[in-house]
Every structure is written in C-alpha cells, then in structure tokens.
Write an enzyme that holds these catalytic residues in place. Structure first.
Site, PDB file in Angstrom:
ATOM      1  N   GLY A   1       0.824  -1.193   0.000  1.00  0.00           N
ATOM      2  CA  GLY A   1       0.000   0.000   0.000  1.00  0.00           C
ATOM      3  C   GLY A   1       0.864   1.252   0.000  1.00  0.00           C
ATOM      4  O   GLY A   1       2.087   1.198   0.070  1.00  0.00           O
TER       5      GLY A   1
ATOM      6  N   ILE B   1       4.703   6.695  -3.378  1.00  0.00           N
ATOM      7  CA  ILE B   1       6.092   6.514  -3.766  1.00  0.00           C
ATOM      8  C   ILE B   1       7.017   6.964  -2.644  1.00  0.00           C
ATOM      9  O   ILE B   1       6.693   7.880  -1.878  1.00  0.00           O
ATOM     10  CB  ILE B   1       6.407   7.275  -5.072  1.00  0.00           C
ATOM     11  CG1 ILE B   1       7.753   6.823  -5.663  1.00  0.00           C
ATOM     12  CG2 ILE B   1       6.387   8.796  -4.842  1.00  0.00           C
ATOM     13  CD1 ILE B   1       7.958   7.295  -7.097  1.00  0.00           C
ATOM     14  N   THR B   2       8.154   6.292  -2.527  1.00  0.00           N
ATOM     15  CA  THR B   2       9.159   6.715  -1.565  1.00  0.00           C
ATOM     16  C   THR B   2      10.536   6.345  -2.084  1.00  0.00           C
ATOM     17  O   THR B   2      10.681   5.694  -3.127  1.00  0.00           O
ATOM     18  CB  THR B   2       8.919   6.106  -0.172  1.00  0.00           C
ATOM     19  OG1 THR B   2       9.725   6.797   0.787  1.00  0.00           O
ATOM     20  CG2 THR B   2       9.252   4.618  -0.143  1.00  0.00           C
TER      21      THR B   2
ATOM     22  N   HIS C   1      14.342   4.587  -1.048  1.00  0.00           N
ATOM     23  CA  HIS C   1      15.164   3.797  -0.139  1.00  0.00           C
ATOM     24  C   HIS C   1      16.611   3.911  -0.597  1.00  0.00           C
ATOM     25  O   HIS C   1      16.887   3.873  -1.805  1.00  0.00           O
ATOM     26  CB  HIS C   1      14.758   2.330  -0.137  1.00  0.00           C
ATOM     27  CG  HIS C   1      13.368   2.087   0.358  1.00  0.00           C
ATOM     28  ND1 HIS C   1      12.922   2.548   1.572  1.00  0.00           N
ATOM     29  CD2 HIS C   1      12.327   1.408  -0.185  1.00  0.00           C
ATOM     30  CE1 HIS C   1      11.674   2.179   1.753  1.00  0.00           C
ATOM     31  NE2 HIS C   1      11.276   1.497   0.692  1.00  0.00           N
TER      32      HIS C   1
ATOM     33  N   ILE D   1       5.821   3.916   6.592  1.00  0.00           N
ATOM     34  CA  ILE D   1       5.341   2.547   6.642  1.00  0.00           C
ATOM     35  C   ILE D   1       4.574   2.252   5.359  1.00  0.00           C
ATOM     36  O   ILE D   1       3.771   3.060   4.908  1.00  0.00           O
ATOM     37  CB  ILE D   1       4.392   2.325   7.844  1.00  0.00           C
ATOM     38  CG1 ILE D   1       5.115   2.598   9.162  1.00  0.00           C
ATOM     39  CG2 ILE D   1       3.846   0.899   7.853  1.00  0.00           C
ATOM     40  CD1 ILE D   1       4.188   2.545  10.363  1.00  0.00           C
ATOM     41  N   GLY D   2       4.822   1.100   4.778  1.00  0.00           N
ATOM     42  CA  GLY D   2       4.046   0.609   3.651  1.00  0.00           C
ATOM     43  C   GLY D   2       4.031  -0.906   3.723  1.00  0.00           C
ATOM     44  O   GLY D   2       5.088  -1.531   3.726  1.00  0.00           O
TER      45      GLY D   2
ATOM     46  N   CYS E   1       5.635   9.924  -0.473  1.00  0.00           N
ATOM     47  CA  CYS E   1       4.392   9.466   0.168  1.00  0.00           C
ATOM     48  C   CYS E   1       3.188  10.319  -0.208  1.00  0.00           C
ATOM     49  O   CYS E   1       2.200  10.373   0.521  1.00  0.00           O
ATOM     50  CB  CYS E   1       4.557   9.409   1.688  1.00  0.00           C
ATOM     51  SG  CYS E   1       5.822   8.248   2.227  1.00  0.00           S
TER      52      CYS E   1
END
Length: 241
Positions: free
Chosen positions: A75, A78-79, A81, A147-148, A177
């Site tokens: 869920g 976009i983010t 890492h 959190i996703g 996000c």
C-alpha cells in the site's frame, strides 16, 4: 502459542542490498510463513538507491529525470530507499485478534519509541501514517519514518523505513508518500550529528520484540499541530505512506 521473532541483519553499513533481490527474498519467506514452515522474522537492511511505488502512487508524484521506479505490491505512495536509511521488513503472522490497522499502529509505535529514545520529540499526525517531528522554527511537520505494508494469507511483508543519515536530496526528485505540503527529515539532521543505521537498529529491535509479541500496550499521543515561529500554520493532506 506466539512464535519467536527472529531479527536478521543482512545489509547494514557498507553492505547495501539490491531492492528486487530483497523483494524476492521477502516473497520466499512470506510463503514459508504462510505455510507455517518458519517462525516470524524481521529483516534489517539498507538498500542501494531506489524509488518504490505503492498502489496509490499517482503519476505526478514520480521522478521526472528518468530515475528507475520499481512498482510493488504494498500500500501507500512513492518513496525512496537508499544508504543511510534503516529498512525493516517484518514477515509475521497476525493473530486473529490483531487487525491490519492494529499491526500498522504497533509498527508505528516501535518507530516512535525508537526516535524518542534518541531524544527527538516525535509522534503521529492525524490523517497521516509514519513518524513525524512537529512544526517548529525549522519548518513544518517533517517525516522521519514511513510505513508501507502488504498482508496476504494473514502474514505481513514490506514494512518500515527510518531516515538515519540518508542523503535527503534524493527525496527532491519525488513527492514522497504523496505529501506536497510537509517536509522530510533524518535523525542526523534533527540531532546535528551522524546517526548510523546500526545505532537505530540497536534501539528499534527491542521495541519490535515487545510490540510484535501482541500484548496490550499504551500508544504514544498524537502530535499537536504546532504553529512555527512567525505564526504560519501548515495544512494537512490525507495520505498513506
């Protein structure tokens, strides 16, 4: 009986991991946990630089410079890492009395307690997931962790990310996000010192052990919507991140 939670550190410090390889590992571990072939496990790692887009990602949130984006089955929006960001992937079987939203709140609580242990004021913001620093003289509310998740067969995958000493310029390429009216920050920026992912992992691990034992807990209070110096208030937009 509650299963034993194992924490595996498979890519911290100089050991960056490839996102798609770790996603494949997650899927394998998830299948084993659904089949009760293994106990609960949390993976702690850092990724090589990558953008990942959840199911709610809109086109306008994506990078415009040709950067690679991996579309995934969690869920959220976009983010980014990358190095200097602690990523945690809990692959755990939810007990019947723990709903998905309860699980998300437990993971959030573990992150909030971790940041508080590092002596940073933080909390939840109503209508937004993750861990936030309140508005102050530095600017509006700023997101420290996101959190996703995905839950299938009663077992979780994907998870959390806490910005320790990540290069924040990566976030300039996207609308992280889906949030266009607030900031993103790191533990190092907030504390004015270098905070490593290993330091954060050491603090986070016992909190995950406690909160993923599924016992009752007292949640931290939400942040009050503080007004920065100068009297400027900042609006909120709904999101899942």
């Amino acid at each position: 009986m509650v299963s034993t939670l194992e924490v595996r550190r498979i890519g911290l410090g100089s050991e960056e991991t490839d996102y798609e390889e770790m996603w494949a590992l997650q899927r394998a571990l998830h299948a084993d946990r659904v089949a009760d072939a293994t106990d609960d496990v949390v993976l702690f790692l850092e990724h090589s630089p990558v953008f990942t887009a959840g199911k709610r990602t809109e086109d306008w949130e994506r990078p415009r410079d040709g950067s690679k984006v991996v579309d995934i089955d969690r869920g959220g929006n976009i983010t980014f890492h990358g190095p200097g960001q602690l990523v945690g992937y809990p692959i755990v079987k939810l007990p019947p009395h723990v709903l998905v939203v309860d699980y998300v709140r437990r993971v959030e609580e573990a992150m909030i307690r971790t940041v508080a242990d590092l002596e940073i004021t933080c909390g939840r913001v109503e209508g937004r997931s993750g861990v936030w620093v309140p508005a102050d003289e530095r600017g509006p509310e700023r997101k420290l962790g996101q959190i996703g998740i995905r839950v299938a067969g009663g077992v979780t995958m994907h998870g959390l990310a806490l910005n320790a000493c990540v290069d924040m310029s990566w976030f300039d390429k996207i609308v992280p996000c889906g949030i266009a009216d607030a900031g993103v920050t790191s533990l190092s920026l907030e504390l004015d010192r270098t905070v490593t992912t290993t330091e954060v992992a050491d603090v986070l691990e016992p909190h995950l052990h406690e909160l993923l034992s599924w016992q009752p807990y007292a949640p931290s209070p939400d942040l009050a919507h503080a007004v920065p110096a100068g009297g400027v208030s900042y609006g909120l937009a709904p999101h899942l991140g």
